[in-house]
Design a protein around this motif. Structure first.
Motif, mmCIF file in Angstrom:
data_model
loop_
_atom_site.group_PDB
_atom_site.id
_atom_site.type_symbol
_atom_site.label_atom_id
_atom_site.label_comp_id
_atom_site.label_asym_id
_atom_site.label_seq_id
_atom_site.Cartn_x
_atom_site.Cartn_y
_atom_site.Cartn_z
ATOM 1 N N MET A 1 35.381 -39.080 42.233
ATOM 2 C CA MET A 1 34.686 -38.852 43.498
ATOM 3 C C MET A 1 33.757 -40.028 43.805
ATOM 4 N N PHE A 2 33.755 -40.412 45.069
ATOM 5 C CA PHE A 2 32.907 -41.524 45.503
ATOM 6 C C PHE A 2 31.639 -40.917 46.119
ATOM 7 N N ILE A 3 30.516 -41.033 45.379
ATOM 8 C CA ILE A 3 29.256 -40.382 45.749
ATOM 9 C C ILE A 3 28.240 -41.441 46.181
ATOM 10 N N VAL A 4 27.708 -41.278 47.379
ATOM 11 C CA VAL A 4 26.732 -42.246 47.893
ATOM 12 C C VAL A 4 25.366 -41.571 48.053
ATOM 13 N N PHE A 5 24.316 -42.317 47.751
ATOM 14 C CA PHE A 5 22.950 -41.856 48.030
ATOM 15 C C PHE A 5 22.371 -42.714 49.140
ATOM 16 N N GLU A 6 21.786 -42.060 50.124
ATOM 17 C CA GLU A 6 21.191 -42.777 51.254
ATOM 18 C C GLU A 6 19.813 -42.230 51.571
ATOM 19 N N GLY A 7 19.057 -43.010 52.330
ATOM 20 C CA GLY A 7 17.739 -42.568 52.786
ATOM 21 C C GLY A 7 16.843 -43.770 53.011
ATOM 22 N N ILE A 8 15.698 -43.522 53.644
ATOM 23 C CA ILE A 8 14.764 -44.623 53.894
ATOM 24 C C ILE A 8 14.129 -45.066 52.573
ATOM 25 N N ASP A 9 13.534 -46.264 52.559
ATOM 26 C CA ASP A 9 12.798 -46.735 51.380
ATOM 27 C C ASP A 9 11.766 -45.658 51.035
ATOM 28 N N LEU B 1 22.011 -37.525 51.541
ATOM 29 C CA LEU B 1 21.005 -38.213 52.367
ATOM 30 C C LEU B 1 19.635 -37.585 52.086
ATOM 31 N N MET B 2 18.777 -38.367 51.434
ATOM 32 C CA MET B 2 17.443 -37.875 51.065
ATOM 33 C C MET B 2 16.543 -37.906 52.302
ATOM 34 N N VAL B 3 16.019 -36.745 52.653
ATOM 35 C CA VAL B 3 15.211 -36.633 53.870
ATOM 36 C C VAL B 3 13.736 -36.452 53.515
#
Ligand code: TYD
Length: 194
Positions: free
Chosen positions: A1-9, A123-125
């Protein structure tokens, strides 16, 4: 599985990527942990930039780095049956270069047509306020806190607009371990781990 983590600094995405890596390690699940900008030649060039480029040029370079990263690191790992945990991917280009004036939808569409799509994007909010508190002052050397706030607000506003079906939003205001549990539970429900 291709897992991405995203979010602002300051959203905690790198912390969560590492916690997931530790979890896979403890379960003897094969994986690689990687990040963008990558460690390749173009990624290193991007990291060494001391001033911003034209948004189109930045976007082009990040995509060039991504194409290289997928070919060199991500694809081979997937082919070898490893999960890939990637800290930032093309949503960062849409949000960060979008904050400089590019159309985020166009950036996403162009990237999607050029490289592998992730299976899930955590996506970390967090609020800009929380993020700013977490960012060490040393990391924003050269930026006034005002400039940093304005930039993070613009980037955060674009992340909020993403509707992609692969995006799973995680509340980054909760504790690290609560957010980690939510991520692991999501993966367990989908049979990625037990
Ligand atoms: P970051 O994850 O913050 O790296 P580190 O924690 O090692 O400093 O990423 C570096 C910066 O690169 C970040 O401010 C966002 C930016 N970036 C873009 O502007 N566009 C992109 O496509 C990517 C991948 C990153």
């Amino acid at each position: 599985m291709f897992i991405v983590f995203e979010g602002i600094d300051g959203s905690g995405k790198s912390t969560q990527a590492h916690l997931l890596a530790d979890f896979f390690e403890s379960r003897r699940i094969l994986f690689i942990l990687t990040h963008e900008p990558s460690d390749g030649m173009i990624g290193q060039k991007l990291r060494s930039l001391t001033s911003r480029l034209h948004p189109k040029e930045e976007s082009r370079l990040f995509l060039e780095d991504r194409v290289d990263h997928v070919k060199r690191v991500i694809h081979p790992a997937m082919r070898a049956g490893r999960h890939v945990i990637c800290d930032r991917y093309y949503y960062s280009s849409a949000a960060y270069q979008g904050a400089l004036g590019l159309d985020p939808v166009e950036v996403l569409d162009f990237n999607r047509s050029a490289v592998l799509e992730p299976d899930v994007v955590f996506l970390m909010v967090v609020s800009v306020e929380t993020a700013l508190k977490r960012i060490e002052l040393s990391r924003s050397a050269g930026f006034s806190i005002f400039e940093k706030r304005k930039n993070l607000e613009a980037v955060s506003g674009i992340y909020k607009t993403f509707q992609d079906h692969v995006i799973k939003r995680i509340d980054g205001e909760q504790t690290e371990s609560e957010a980690h549990k939510e991520i692991v539970n999501w993966l367990i429900l989908r049979g990625v781990c037990t």
